[in-house]
Write a protein that holds these residues in place. Structure first.
Motif, short mmCIF file in Angstrom:
data_model
loop_
_atom_site.label_atom_id
_atom_site.label_comp_id
_atom_site.label_asym_id
_atom_site.label_seq_id
_atom_site.Cartn_x
_atom_site.Cartn_y
_atom_site.Cartn_z
N ASP A 128 0.81 -1.21 0.00
CA ASP A 128 0.00 0.00 0.00
C ASP A 128 0.85 1.26 0.00
O ASP A 128 0.38 2.33 -0.41
N LEU A 129 2.09 1.16 0.46
CA LEU A 129 2.98 2.32 0.46
C LEU A 129 3.43 2.68 -0.95
O LEU A 129 3.38 3.84 -1.37
N ALA A 149 -6.84 -12.41 -5.31
CA ALA A 149 -5.39 -12.21 -5.27
C ALA A 149 -4.94 -11.08 -6.18
O ALA A 149 -4.08 -10.27 -5.82
N ALA A 150 -5.53 -10.99 -7.37
CA ALA A 150 -5.09 -9.98 -8.33
C ALA A 150 -5.52 -8.58 -7.94
O ALA A 150 -5.07 -7.61 -8.55
N LEU A 151 -6.41 -8.44 -6.95
CA LEU A 151 -6.84 -7.11 -6.52
C LEU A 151 -5.75 -6.40 -5.72
O LEU A 151 -5.80 -5.19 -5.55
N GLU A 152 -4.77 -7.14 -5.22
CA GLU A 152 -3.70 -6.55 -4.45
C GLU A 152 -2.62 -6.00 -5.37
O GLU A 152 -2.47 -6.41 -6.52
N TYR A 153 -1.82 -5.08 -4.83
CA TYR A 153 -0.63 -4.64 -5.54
C TYR A 153 0.39 -5.78 -5.57
O TYR A 153 0.25 -6.77 -4.85
N PRO A 269 -6.98 -4.84 -0.91
CA PRO A 269 -7.39 -5.48 0.35
C PRO A 269 -6.24 -5.80 1.30
O PRO A 269 -6.45 -6.51 2.29
N CYS A 270 -5.02 -5.30 1.03
CA CYS A 270 -3.88 -5.61 1.90
C CYS A 270 -4.11 -5.16 3.33
O CYS A 270 -3.70 -5.84 4.28
N ASP A 378 -11.74 -13.46 3.11
CA ASP A 378 -10.68 -14.15 2.39
C ASP A 378 -9.62 -14.73 3.32
O ASP A 378 -8.80 -15.54 2.90
N THR A 379 -9.59 -14.29 4.59
CA THR A 379 -8.58 -14.79 5.51
C THR A 379 -8.99 -16.12 6.13
O THR A 379 -8.24 -17.08 6.13
N LEU A 380 -10.21 -16.18 6.67
CA LEU A 380 -10.73 -17.42 7.23
C LEU A 380 -12.18 -17.56 6.80
O LEU A 380 -13.02 -16.77 7.22
N PRO A 381 -12.50 -18.55 5.95
CA PRO A 381 -13.87 -18.67 5.45
C PRO A 381 -14.83 -19.09 6.55
O PRO A 381 -14.44 -19.66 7.56
#
Length: 527
Positions: A128-129, A149-153, A269-270, A378-381
């Motif tokens: 995000d930085l 996954a692709a939504l993140e940098y 979403p990071c 997305d971390t824990l379903p």
């Protein structure tokens, strides 16, 4: 190249969207804002300049990654690397980490929690930085089982950070146990090597990261593992004493780190993952501190160890511990998340009215909604999401070409402008790495242009040189748009995931003892 083109899921953008759709969507393109100015207008000058310093390297490495991907790809490797990527995800570790504590490996579990949580947080912090895009697609194919996954940098690779930190810390722990048989030791070394290679090379193979991403991820993971290993005794001595003040200091540091997490230019979403794992550290420290004070805790090999002995408990009780523990964790998540989503919006609205809220970009304010709908995690379903998760692990993978996020879209548009300004299309036609460079920034692969040569590529560039560029590219990413995020999710994640960690290291081990799945209240001097 022909085989790759036949197997590819092509993403095209012939349908038009209205200006209203583009301007009002989550990935909006502001009127009159050129792609090259998107980050300049949304980032502080020093962050923008750092991004501009590294961006040429991301663009330079893309053709080489595409060449490597084209010459390595097979159907088996596609499935293998897409599947093994799940072993580096947050979901995998959130399910596996409690087992270390329940089987008495408290020192190992505590260390892995620290390196993993700090790796997720600080890699997300850097993402995000810098707001650096993933390598361009096309020419790369994105092979993944994760829709988010692709939504993140791209920079740095969290998968690589996780893999290296966990594997290295595990090997250091193994090295400190000379009584382990040589065959088991060699087998563990081989397993750690295969695991780490599969995750890191898989990020390159699957088109999800570039060389810069994984190299920095490797160094970050190694540094965190070494720091945890050499400072573990000092940390334990400081934290797990009689005073609760060190725990309070850790909690304050976690809140400060969450608050200063950089604001991204796009809806990445990071931050959500960073909050979840920062909370895990807080919950583990609170839980370990309290459990160490109970009558059921072992003081060996480290303070706060959960009692376990397979010889005394047997297979049936061991399995029962695992099943019960996992059910309690999922039950806590099922109950606590909707509870806090229900009670927090009115609190946020009240705090907002008196001017004490510090809103984050891309999070909807409580004043703009009445209630929070049921949201995926997305971390824990959740329990209801497990069947679909298992179906995806059994082999469902996507092979996509084209932008998948706002960061991808802006990079595609910016690279088109760069090519137009600098006239980088080679007059000699596609050859070697030139053909990959000519696909960069197109938004989709024009196979006929690749066959017919440079004349049609020039026509493609002329077509792109108008205001339809933005409509085309942002139309492509519509299926990948991030969901609406609500301001109360930040505090909810902090409480829910701190609770998950507390249950894992304190609440559930006490339940084991109370219902006859433990070893009784007596303390043991040795394992």
């Amino acid at each position: 190249m022909e085989m790759e083109l036949q197997e590819t899921t092509m993403i095209t953008a012939h349908a038009e969207s209205s200006p209203t759709q583009i301007e009002n969507g989550p990935n909006k393109v502001d009127a009159g804002l050129l792609p090259r100015d998107h980050y300049k207008n949304r980032l502080p000058l020093w962050r923008y300049e750092l991004r501009q310093l590294l961006l040429p390297l991301v663009r330079w490495e893309t053709p080489y990654l595409a060449w490597m991907q084209e010459h390595c790809r097979t159907p088996f490797l596609d499935s293998y690397f897409a599947l093994t990527a799940n072993l580096g995800t947050h979901t995998f570790f959130m399910i596996m980490l409690p087992l270390m504590f329940w089987f008495g490996y408290t020192s190992l579990g505590r260390g892995v929690v620290h390196v993993l949580a700090s790796g997720v947080f600080f890699s997300g912090f850097l993402k995000d930085l810098f707001c650096l895009p993933r390598p361009l697609s096309p020419p790369l194919h994105r092979i993944t089982m994760s829709g988010s996954a692709a939504l993140e940098y791209g920079f740095p690779s969290t998968h690589s950070t996780n893999a290296v930190s966990v594997a290295l810390y595990g090997l250091l722990y193994l090295h400190s146990k000379p009584d382990i048989p040589i065959n088991a030791r060699i087998g563990t070394y081989i397993l750690a090597t295969v695991y780490t290679f599969s995750i890191i090379f898989g990020r390159l193979y699957c088109g999800m990261h570039g060389f810069l991403d994984v190299i920095v991820g490797i160094f970050l993971g190694a540094w965190l593992a070494l720091m945890q290993w050499f400072l573990r005794d000092t940390f334990d001595h400081y934290v797990y004493g009689e005073s609760f003040i060190p725990i309070l200091i850790i909690l304050v540091c976690i809140i400060v780190l969450v608050r200063i997490h950089p604001e991204p230019a796009d809806a990445c979403p990071c931050f959500d993952d960073g909050v979840a794992f920062a909370a895990v550290i807080g919950g583990v420290e609170i839980g370990n501190w309290h459990f160490a004070k109970t009558q059921w805790s072992w003081s060996e090999p480290v303070v706060g160890t959960v009692p376990y002995s397979f010889e005394q408990l047997g297979l049936a009780k061991t399995v029962a511990r695992v099943v019960l523990g996992i059910l309690v964790i999922f039950l806590w998540r099922e109950v606590s998340k909707p509870f806090f989503h229900f009670i927090l919006p009115p609190v946020y609205r009240f705090i907002g009215r008196i001017g004490l809220l510090l809103p984050r970009r891309h999070f909807t304010s409580a004043s703009e909604y009445k209630k929070v709908p049921r949201l995926p995690d997305d971390t824990l379903p959740s329990l209801s999401e497990i069947p679909s998760l298992m179906r995806s692990v059994r082999g469902a993978r996507s092979d996509s070409v084209g932008p998948q996020s706002a960061a991808d879209a802006y990079e595609t548009l910016a690279y088109r402008e760069k090519r137009r300004r600098e006239s980088q299309v080679s007059a000699a036609g596609p050859s070697n790495f030139d053909k990959y460079e000519q696909e960069m920034g197109t938004g989709y692969v024009d196979t006929s242009a690749l066959i017919r040569g440079n004349h049609d590529l020039e026509a493609l560039e002329e077509k792109s040189d108008n205001e339809e560029d933005e409509r085309e590219v942002f139309k492509i990413i519509e299926p990948f748009k991030p969901r609406v995020r609500y301001d109360v999710e930040v505090v909810t994640k902090l409480v829910v995931y701190a609770g998950i960690a507390w249950w894992a290291v304190d609440g559930i081990p006490i339940i084991f003892e109370l219902i006859g799945l433990g070893l009784g209240p007596q303390r043991q001097e040795s394992r």
